[in-house]
Design a protein around this motif. Structure first.
Motif: not given
Length: 211
Positions: A109, A125, A129, A132, A144, A148
């Protein structure tokens, strides 16, 4: 023929026949870039076979790692970001190892932002995600994926938008928002159908059955 290979041939001839070896380092840099591109492309093909159910390719991780190393050596920040993204995807998707994947994604990133590579950034992202979501942090996962989606809309990557909307639908369902989940899947279906993304349409139908 790739122009970098043609240039390496010209620099070879200049050194051998013209007595000027000053361009050989430049030839090496160009060929390192070619090798990096090829390694990345081969790694992606190996990953596609994995997603098709053909099992793990023992060489996939090595291809992505080699690409990242070579891009770093020639100072190609955009290329290194993309290669590191795929290193992370291997650990996350093939091995199910989010702990190893996340720091790699975070480095990818940083580099993607530096190179203004919004496509690679959107992929990073997306996969952050996923990490997460697996960790049970639904709000962070949604943030996230929404970022994206924003990047993918900006660059017109509509099949990718549809794929992320499916992910957001799972998050909405897990957060007790079935109406939002249904709306997101409807939009994902429309985008996938418009762009001919049959693989995403299958994802939408699988999601409908689950959420």
């Amino acid at each position: 023929m790739d122009e970098r290979i043609e240039r390496a041939r010209d620099l070879y001839e200049r050194a051998v026949f013209g007595g000027d070896a000053g361009g050989l380092d430049d030839a090496d840099r160009g060929l390192n870039g070619v090798e990096a591109d090829l390694a990345l492309a081969r790694g992606r093909i190996a990953h596609a076979r994995f997603l098709d159910g053909q099992g793990e390719d023992a060489g996939e991780l090595g291809l992505f790692a080699r690409a990242a190393e070579l891009y770093r050596a020639v100072g190609d920040v955009r290329g290194e970001a993309e290669a590191l993204l795929w290193v992370g995807i291997f650990h996350q998707v093939v091995r199910g190892d989010h702990g190893t994947a996340v720091p790699v994604f975070e480095r990818a990133q940083e580099l993607a932002v530096r190179a203004d590579d919004r496509l690679t950034h959107s992929y990073v992202l997306r996969h952050l995600g996923f990490a997460e979501h697996v960790a049970g942090r639904l709000e962070a996962a949604g943030q996230r994926l929404e970022e994206s989606v924003r990047l993918r809309r900006e660059i017109g990557f509509l099949p990718g938008v549809a794929a992320n909307l499916v992910g957001l639908a799972y998050i909405a369902a897990g957060d007790g928002r079935p109406d939002d989940a249904a709306r997101l899947l409807d939009e994902a279906h429309a985008l996938a159908e418009t762009t001919g993304a049959m693989g995403i349409l299958r994802m939408v139908e699988e999601a409908r059955a689950q959420v």
